[in-house]
Design an enzyme around this catalytic site. Structure first.
Site, short mmCIF file in Angstrom:
data_model
loop_
_atom_site.label_atom_id
_atom_site.label_comp_id
_atom_site.label_asym_id
_atom_site.label_seq_id
_atom_site.Cartn_x
_atom_site.Cartn_y
_atom_site.Cartn_z
N MET A 217 0.81 -1.23 0.00
CA MET A 217 0.00 0.00 0.00
C MET A 217 0.84 1.27 0.00
O MET A 217 0.33 2.34 0.35
CB MET A 217 -0.93 -0.01 1.21
CG MET A 217 -1.86 -1.18 1.25
SD MET A 217 -2.86 -1.31 -0.25
CE MET A 217 -4.08 -2.50 0.30
N HIS B 243 -4.37 -5.38 -8.68
CA HIS B 243 -5.27 -4.29 -8.31
C HIS B 243 -6.70 -4.83 -8.30
O HIS B 243 -7.10 -5.53 -9.25
CB HIS B 243 -5.15 -3.14 -9.32
CG HIS B 243 -6.03 -1.99 -8.97
ND1 HIS B 243 -5.73 -1.12 -7.94
CD2 HIS B 243 -7.23 -1.60 -9.46
CE1 HIS B 243 -6.70 -0.23 -7.83
NE2 HIS B 243 -7.63 -0.50 -8.73
C1 GAR Z 1 -6.03 -6.86 -2.25
O1 GAR Z 1 -7.40 -6.78 -2.58
C2 GAR Z 1 -5.20 -6.12 -3.28
O2 GAR Z 1 -5.67 -6.26 -4.59
C3 GAR Z 1 -5.35 -4.71 -2.81
O3 GAR Z 1 -5.32 -4.79 -1.40
C4 GAR Z 1 -5.75 -6.08 -0.97
C5 GAR Z 1 -4.66 -6.71 -0.13
O4 GAR Z 1 -5.06 -7.90 0.44
N1 GAR Z 1 -4.33 -3.88 -3.35
C6 GAR Z 1 -4.53 -2.62 -3.68
O5 GAR Z 1 -5.58 -2.04 -3.51
C7 GAR Z 1 -3.33 -1.93 -4.29
N2 GAR Z 1 -3.74 -0.76 -5.03
P1 GAR Z 1 -4.03 -9.00 0.95
O6 GAR Z 1 -3.02 -8.29 1.88
O7 GAR Z 1 -4.90 -9.95 1.72
O8 GAR Z 1 -3.37 -9.62 -0.24
#
Ligand code: GAR
Length: 207
Positions: free
Chosen positions: A91, A110
């Site tokens: 992030m 994404h």
């Molecule tokens: C996921 O949905 C990913 O696609 C998103 O955050 C989440 C992380 O989950 N990423 C973004 O929004 C980046 N722009 P995780 O830590 O359980 O993989």
């Protein structure tokens, strides 16, 4: 074997999908060699440790600006001899230093169909809130190469997921993860490790 370094900031379910795919032999030609987190104490680090993967924490809070943070992460990626860098729920924005060091060697997952619901401010649950707010009936996930443009690099894989009546951001996030992200990310990583992705005219093609 390509060294895969995964960047995380949170729960790490996409990291888990990669670990599980590797265990099933579905990441052909690659191995997750290190997990780097922008935050201490996130569950993604626990997932890595449980699976014998080395971890590093480079806390974003300890760096004054994007440039100094990017340098620290880039140095770590070079030290780890990364062949592929995967943003899996990472992030934190990095600047062009890392893109120059790893051109078309970094990919991001994404949680929407780029070019919709992407760019600055669109991350995590905020993406799904915006999707529900807009009233679109289809959303999904995108795996793309990371370039200087936030969420703007060549698209590798996309998958569509329906929006249902009564969805909350949390319910929709879970459906997008289960039906799209956790399948597409390991697939894209394997395609990269098998040298099956080429860039032509600024677009990615799977051969
Ligand atoms: C996921 O949905 C990913 O696609 C998103 O955050 C989440 C992380 O989950 N990423 C973004 O929004 C980046 N722009 P995780 O830590 O359980 O993989």
């Amino acid at each position: 074997m390509k060294n895969i370094v995964v960047l995380v900031s949170g729960g790490g379910t996409n990291l888990q999908a990669l670990i599980d795919a590797e265990k099933r032999g579905e990441i052909k030609g690659g191995k997750i060699t290190c997990v780097i987190s922008s935050k201490p104490d996130v569950y993604a680090l626990e997932r890595a440790k449980r699976n014998g993967i080395s971890t590093r924490v480079i806390p974003r809070k300890e760096y004054a600006d994007v440039a100094s943070y990017t340098k620290a992460v880039t140095d770590a990626l070079v030290e780890e001899k990364a062949d592929l860098v995967v943003y899996a729920g990472f992030m934190t924005i990095l600047d062009e230093q890392v893109v120059k060091a790893f051109p078309y060697k970094m990919m991001n997952v994404h949680p929407a169909l780029i070019p919709s619901f992407c760019g600055k401010g669109f991350y995590g649950l905020h993406v799904h809130e915006a999707v529900l707010e807009s009233g679109v009936k289809l959303t999904g996930a995108t795996v793309h190469f990371v370039t200087e443009v936030c969420d703007g690099g060549p698209i590798i894989l996309q998958g569509a997921v329906p929006v249902m009546n009564g969805d909350t951001p949390e319910i929709l996030q879970k459906r997008v993860m289960e039906q799209a992200e956790w399948k597409l990310l390991p697939k894209a990583v394997s395609l990269f490790c098998e040298d099956r992705i080429t860039i032509r005219d600024g677009k990615a093609f799977v051969d």
